[in-house]
Enzyme design. Structure first.
Site, mmCIF file in Angstrom:
data_model
loop_
_atom_site.group_PDB
_atom_site.id
_atom_site.type_symbol
_atom_site.label_atom_id
_atom_site.label_comp_id
_atom_site.label_asym_id
_atom_site.label_seq_id
_atom_site.Cartn_x
_atom_site.Cartn_y
_atom_site.Cartn_z
ATOM 1 N N MET A 30 0.835 -1.203 0.000
ATOM 2 C CA MET A 30 0.000 0.000 0.000
ATOM 3 C C MET A 30 0.869 1.253 0.000
ATOM 4 S SD MET A 30 -3.542 -0.714 2.027
ATOM 5 C CE MET A 30 -2.919 -0.483 3.684
ATOM 6 N N GLY A 31 2.154 1.088 -0.338
ATOM 7 C CA GLY A 31 3.034 2.238 -0.417
ATOM 8 C C GLY A 31 3.563 2.675 0.931
ATOM 9 N N ALA A 32 4.093 3.913 0.980
ATOM 10 C CA ALA A 32 4.796 4.396 2.185
ATOM 11 C C ALA A 32 5.835 3.356 2.583
ATOM 12 C CB ALA A 32 3.821 4.691 3.316
ATOM 13 N N LEU A 33 6.690 3.019 1.643
ATOM 14 C CA LEU A 33 7.569 1.863 1.766
ATOM 15 C C LEU A 33 8.666 2.071 2.811
ATOM 16 C CD1 LEU A 33 7.976 1.007 -2.020
ATOM 17 C CD2 LEU A 33 6.261 0.162 -0.401
ATOM 18 N N GLY A 36 11.286 -3.057 5.455
ATOM 19 C CA GLY A 36 10.626 -4.355 5.398
ATOM 20 C C GLY A 36 10.115 -4.669 4.007
ATOM 21 N N HIS A 37 9.407 -3.706 3.392
ATOM 22 C CA HIS A 37 8.958 -3.889 2.011
ATOM 23 C C HIS A 37 10.144 -4.146 1.079
ATOM 24 C CE1 HIS A 37 5.635 -1.087 3.487
ATOM 25 N NE2 HIS A 37 4.974 -2.160 3.110
ATOM 26 N N GLN A 153 -2.698 -11.933 7.996
ATOM 27 C CA GLN A 153 -2.819 -11.696 6.563
ATOM 28 C C GLN A 153 -2.121 -12.794 5.777
ATOM 29 O OE1 GLN A 153 -2.555 -7.713 4.389
ATOM 30 N NE2 GLN A 153 -0.468 -8.467 4.205
ATOM 31 N N SER A 185 6.618 -0.431 10.158
ATOM 32 C CA SER A 185 5.255 -0.335 9.644
ATOM 33 C C SER A 185 5.079 1.048 9.050
ATOM 34 C CB SER A 185 4.236 -0.547 10.771
ATOM 35 O OG SER A 185 2.932 -0.202 10.348
ATOM 36 N N SER A 186 4.302 1.138 7.984
ATOM 37 C CA SER A 186 4.014 2.456 7.410
ATOM 38 C C SER A 186 3.321 3.354 8.424
ATOM 39 C CB SER A 186 3.151 2.294 6.157
ATOM 40 O OG SER A 186 3.814 1.529 5.185
#
Length: 287
Positions: A30-33, A36-37, A153, A185-186
């Protein structure tokens, strides 16, 4: 790195890669990387010939009063990070293309979605399963990459892949943490700086329970209770602390190899989730 927004453009790019014999790795976000991403993107880069990353803030997984409107969005910064991490395609679909007028279909994954986050956020995993299904159909990846911080999730996506016969390998990356143990986390961007020490109490309490289990504690309910008390003593509002089987998300009374202790708390208007695995070597060096 290409940036695409139309499903047909994406399918054409993936088809071209497949004709060239390249496997496809997919990292939905969902972006705001954060790091972790990016660890998932780098792993996909190592394992696949074509790496597709999506950025879509999915309205269907936000409930009434949740933070959809203020969820951080920083597409240009994310684009630079993804290019540096080795992504080939950034897919940024419009909500109107994923959910056109009259859209009335949803995907419900029973069982694994019902406790924990599912109980606190009704409808959340229906939204997750629906968008993931649509993205899987559009990208048609060989492998999909998710982070273990979002434990439930992962369980939902694993069951979705199995039940709907998606020919996709699920790859789960380890939780990436700040130096104080706070899981990336974002939503951490919402935390006031003065609240960071309190926020890190979440990981400290979970790893304290982990150490007790290492020393022989096998009463999962005792660990749940004591972890909740530690979180409350740190000034955190606790939504739940649950010892669960990560595959089924069923609660357990007994600590055994692979069981997870998962928790969700609220602090300064921000909701944080985290978990640790018992009897696993993956995080032995953590606080």
């Amino acid at each position: 790195m290409k940036t695409l927004s139309e499903p047909d453009e994406l399918r054409a790019a993936v088809a071209e890669a497949r004709r060239a014999g390249r496997s496809v790795g997919f990292v939905p976000t969902m972006g705001a990387l954060h790091a972790g991403h990016l660890s998932l993107v780098r792993r996909a880069r190592e394992e696949c010939g074509l790496v597709v990353v999506s950025i879509f803030v999915n309205p269907k997984q936000f409930g009434p009063g949740e933070d959809l409107a203020r969820y951080p969005r920083r597409l240009e910064a994310d684009r630079e990070l993804l290019a540096a991490a080795g992504a080939d395609i950034l897919y940024v679909p419009e909500a109107a293309r994923l959910y056109p007028p009259g859209f009335s279909t949803s995907v419900e994954v029973g069982g694994v979605s019902e406790g924990g986050e599912g109980a606190i956020r009704p409808g959340h995993f229906r939204g997750v399963a629906t968008v993931v299904t649509k993205l899987f159909v559009q990208v048609a990846p060989d492998a999909a990459y998710f982070g273990r911080k979002d434990l439930q999730q992962v369980a939902v996506v694993r069951r979705l892949i199995r039940d709907l016969d998606f020919p996709i390998r699920l790859v789960v990356g380890e939780t990436v943490r700040e130096s104080d143990g706070l899981a990336l986390s974002s939503r951490n961007a919402f935390l006031p700086e003065q609240e960071r020490p309190r926020a890190s109490a979440l990981s400290r309490a979970l790893f304290a329970a982990r150490k007790r289990a290492d020393r022989g504690e096998r009463d999962a309910r005792a660990l749940e209770t004591d972890t909740r008390l530690a979180l409350e003593a740190a000034g955190l509002a606790v939504d739940y602390v649950e010892a669960v089987d990560p595959a089924t998300m069923e609660r357990t009374d007994t600590v055994r190899t692979g069981i997870a202790l998962a928790a969700a708390v609220r602090i300064a208007g921000t909701r944080l989730i985290d978990n640790v695995l018992f009897d696993s070597d993956s995080e032995r060096s953590r606080p």
